[in-house]
Every structure is written in structure tokens, then in C-alpha cells.
Design an enzyme around this catalytic site. Structure first.
Site, PDB file in Angstrom:
ATOM      1  N   ASP A   1      32.518  42.726  31.736  1.00 52.93           N
ATOM      2  CA  ASP A   1      31.456  41.803  32.139  1.00 52.93           C
ATOM      3  C   ASP A   1      30.582  42.380  33.248  1.00 52.93           C
ATOM      4  O   ASP A   1      30.914  43.406  33.854  1.00 52.93           O
ATOM      5  CB  ASP A   1      32.041  40.447  32.572  1.00 52.93           C
ATOM      6  CG  ASP A   1      33.350  40.583  33.362  1.00 52.93           C
ATOM      7  OD1 ASP A   1      33.593  41.661  33.925  1.00 52.93           O
ATOM      8  OD2 ASP A   1      34.111  39.613  33.406  1.00 52.93           O
TER       9      ASP A   1
ATOM     10  N   ASN B   1      41.381  29.460  36.521  1.00 52.08           N
ATOM     11  CA  ASN B   1      41.206  28.444  35.476  1.00 52.08           C
ATOM     12  C   ASN B   1      41.585  28.980  34.093  1.00 52.08           C
ATOM     13  O   ASN B   1      41.253  28.385  33.081  1.00 52.08           O
ATOM     14  CB  ASN B   1      39.759  27.932  35.472  1.00 52.08           C
ATOM     15  CG  ASN B   1      38.747  29.049  35.252  1.00 52.08           C
ATOM     16  OD1 ASN B   1      39.124  30.181  34.967  1.00 52.08           O
ATOM     17  ND2 ASN B   1      37.467  28.732  35.374  1.00 52.08           N
TER      18      ASN B   1
ATOM     19  N   HIS C   1      40.522  31.822  32.799  1.00 53.66           N
ATOM     20  CA  HIS C   1      39.505  32.630  32.114  1.00 53.66           C
ATOM     21  C   HIS C   1      39.945  34.081  31.965  1.00 53.66           C
ATOM     22  O   HIS C   1      40.721  34.595  32.778  1.00 53.66           O
ATOM     23  CB  HIS C   1      38.123  32.498  32.771  1.00 53.66           C
ATOM     24  CG  HIS C   1      37.925  33.219  34.064  1.00 53.66           C
ATOM     25  ND1 HIS C   1      37.087  32.766  35.054  1.00 53.66           N
ATOM     26  CD2 HIS C   1      38.427  34.402  34.557  1.00 53.66           C
ATOM     27  CE1 HIS C   1      37.073  33.622  36.062  1.00 53.66           C
ATOM     28  NE2 HIS C   1      37.877  34.613  35.789  1.00 53.66           N
TER      29      HIS C   1
ATOM     30  N   GLU D   1      34.933  31.219  30.165  1.00 56.53           N
ATOM     31  CA  GLU D   1      35.348  30.067  30.958  1.00 56.53           C
ATOM     32  C   GLU D   1      35.905  28.964  30.056  1.00 56.53           C
ATOM     33  O   GLU D   1      35.626  28.951  28.842  1.00 56.53           O
ATOM     34  CB  GLU D   1      34.120  29.527  31.709  1.00 56.53           C
ATOM     35  CG  GLU D   1      33.491  30.527  32.686  1.00 56.53           C
ATOM     36  CD  GLU D   1      34.258  30.628  33.986  1.00 56.53           C
ATOM     37  OE1 GLU D   1      35.510  30.593  33.989  1.00 56.53           O
ATOM     38  OE2 GLU D   1      33.602  30.766  35.035  1.00 56.53           O
TER      39      GLU D   1
END
Ligand code: F6R
Length: 241
Positions: A67, A136, A138, A143
Site C-alpha cells: 500500500d 481492527n 485490517h 478496512e
């Protein structure tokens, strides 16, 4: 999933570096999928150390990062290209022409996503993908969402991720709100996946990823379906398993 529990961060880094080293030794022209963030720093240090000792040769290796922040250029200290140069690219004999990240300065999301997805496909896919894990759940910047995004895409970062990443920036306003990321399908096509997880604050997320229901609200949980995943976690991250 194979789970390796390390005593501490140093051991986690050594064990993960062993697996990456084995990949490069067994296949000198490997395509390595790489990650940024705080967890892999110790792994990159280990790889640099092994290269300096003459034990590793990266000259034929290609790398593709997961990313990059939307809007940041390679000279921006917060960009993932800058991070990779700092911790790995400038310290080993990787060929610069074979180190790829999404181009954060390409503001045309559609064109950039297609360019990066095509590039990964043209390389023949990823041999080993290194992943960290978000609080979370990810992976990359996939996400929690109502569905799994398959290919490279431009994502709106969640408030939780923006807050978690604030530690790298002077203020929360400076944290980019969007990023390019490989999709779940892109990651899933990797032949091997190496997930590294460190610290107590990731224990809940790791439990959901390894033992919870497979759902797009916990993106990492999809890894349960991949044929070759190794998790290297320190004792604290593995404490709820
Ligand atoms: C980074 C990335 C992210 C991180 C994750 C964990 O390229 O894709 O998914 O791996 O946010 O980050 P750290 O290691 O900083 O806790």
C-alpha cells in the site's frame, strides 16, 4: 494456518526473517510482497544484517508493497516509499527497477489501481507476502467493510486507522485519509503468506483473525481459507489464542 509463537519482538523478527531468507535462498528471483508499519522494522533490520554478512543476495528479487498513502510523494518522510528506502531498499542489493509501490502522486485512482494490479499480475504474482495486522483486523489497508475488495483499490481509511497512524505524523490533520492498497484477492493470490503480529493490543484482533468467523468486518479472517499462511506472533499477541 501455522502459528509460531515467539518469546519477544526480537525473536519474532528473527523467525520471520528466517522464513523470508529461506524464500530468497530457495528462489533467487522471488517476488516478495512487503509491508510497512512498526512491526516489520525488526525483520528488515535482520534481512539487512544477513545481507551484510554475505548470507543473502537480493539482486534478482522483485518487491511489491501492499500500500501507499494517496497524495504523498516518495520524498515525503511519511510515504511508504520513503520508509522502504530507509529500512530496506537503500541497504541491500535490490535493483531499484524491481522495487514497486503504488504511486501516491497519481491522483487518478482508476488509472493507478489498474496500473499496479497489472504490474503485479505481469510479475507472475507474489511468492511470499508479508503482512502486519491492524487493530481492527485490517490487512494492507483493507478496512472492515460490507464486502471484500478483490483488486488494488483506493480506500478511505477508518477513523481507528487514522488514529493508530497518527503516531508517525506531527498531528492527526496530517494523516492522509485515503490510501492505495492491494485488494484481498491480490493478497490471496500470493503463494505463501507471512502474518506478523506483535503486542498485547493486537491480541483481540489476532484471535478474531485466527479463530473467529470469516467475515469482511474482520478482513484478516479470510486468511483462514488460504492454503499456506504462517503467523509469527509474540507471546502477548498470541495470549488469547
Ligand atoms: C502497512 C500495512 C498495514 C500494517 C498494519 C499494522 O503496509 O499494510 O496493514 O501492517 O496497520 O501496522 P503496525 O505494524 O504499525 O502495527
Amino acid at each position: 494456518m501455522k502459528i509460531i509463537v515467539a518469546e519477544n519482538y526480537k525473536e519474532l523478527s528473527q523467525k520471520a526473517a528466517n522464513l523470508i531468507s529461506a524464500q530468497v535462498i530457495l528462489k533467487s528471483d522471488s517476488v516478495l510482497g512487503l509491508a510497512t508499519g512498526s512491526t516489520p522494522i525488526g525483520i528488515y533490520d535482520q534481512l539487512v544484517d544477513r545481507y551484510q554478512k554475505g548470507d543473502l543476495d537480493f539482486s534478482q528479487v522483485s518487491t511489491v508493497n501492499l500500500d501507499e498513502y494517496y497524495g504523498l510523494c516518495s520524498t515525503d518522510e511519511q510515504s511508504y516509499r520513503y520508509y522502504m528506502e530507509k529500512y530496506l531498499f537503500s541497504k541491500v542489493n535490490l535493483s531499484k527497477e524491481r522495487c514497486f509501490l503504488p504511486d501516491g502522486t497519481n491522483l487518478d485512482g482508476k488509472i493507478e489501481c489498474k496500473r499496479y494490479q497489472d504490474l503485479i499480475d505481469a510479475l507472475g504474482g507474489i511468492d511470499l507476502q508479508l503482512l502486519g495486522l491492524g487493530h481492527n483486523g485490517h490487512i494492507g489497508f483493507n478496512e472492515p467493510a460490507d464486502f471484500f475488495e478483490k483488486e488494488v483499490h483506493l480506500v478511505n481509511l477508518t477513523e481507528q486507522t487514522i488514529q493508530a497512524n497518527q503516531r508517525f505524523f506531527a498531528s492527526i490533520e496530517e494523516v492522509p485519509k485515503q490510501a492505495y492498497t492491494m485488494g484481498i484477492g491480490t493478497i490471496f493470490q500470493a503463494k505463501k503468506i507471512l502474518l506478523v503480529v506483535n503486542g498485547k493490543e493486537k491480541a483481540e484482533a489476532l484471535k478474531k483473525v485466527v479463530q473467529g468467523a470469516i467475515c469482511s468486518q474482520v478482513p484478516g479472517s479470510i486468511l483462514q481459507l488460504h492454503a499456506d499462511v504462517t503467523v509469527v506472533a509474540d507471546k502477548e499477541a498470541a495470549s488469547l489464542l
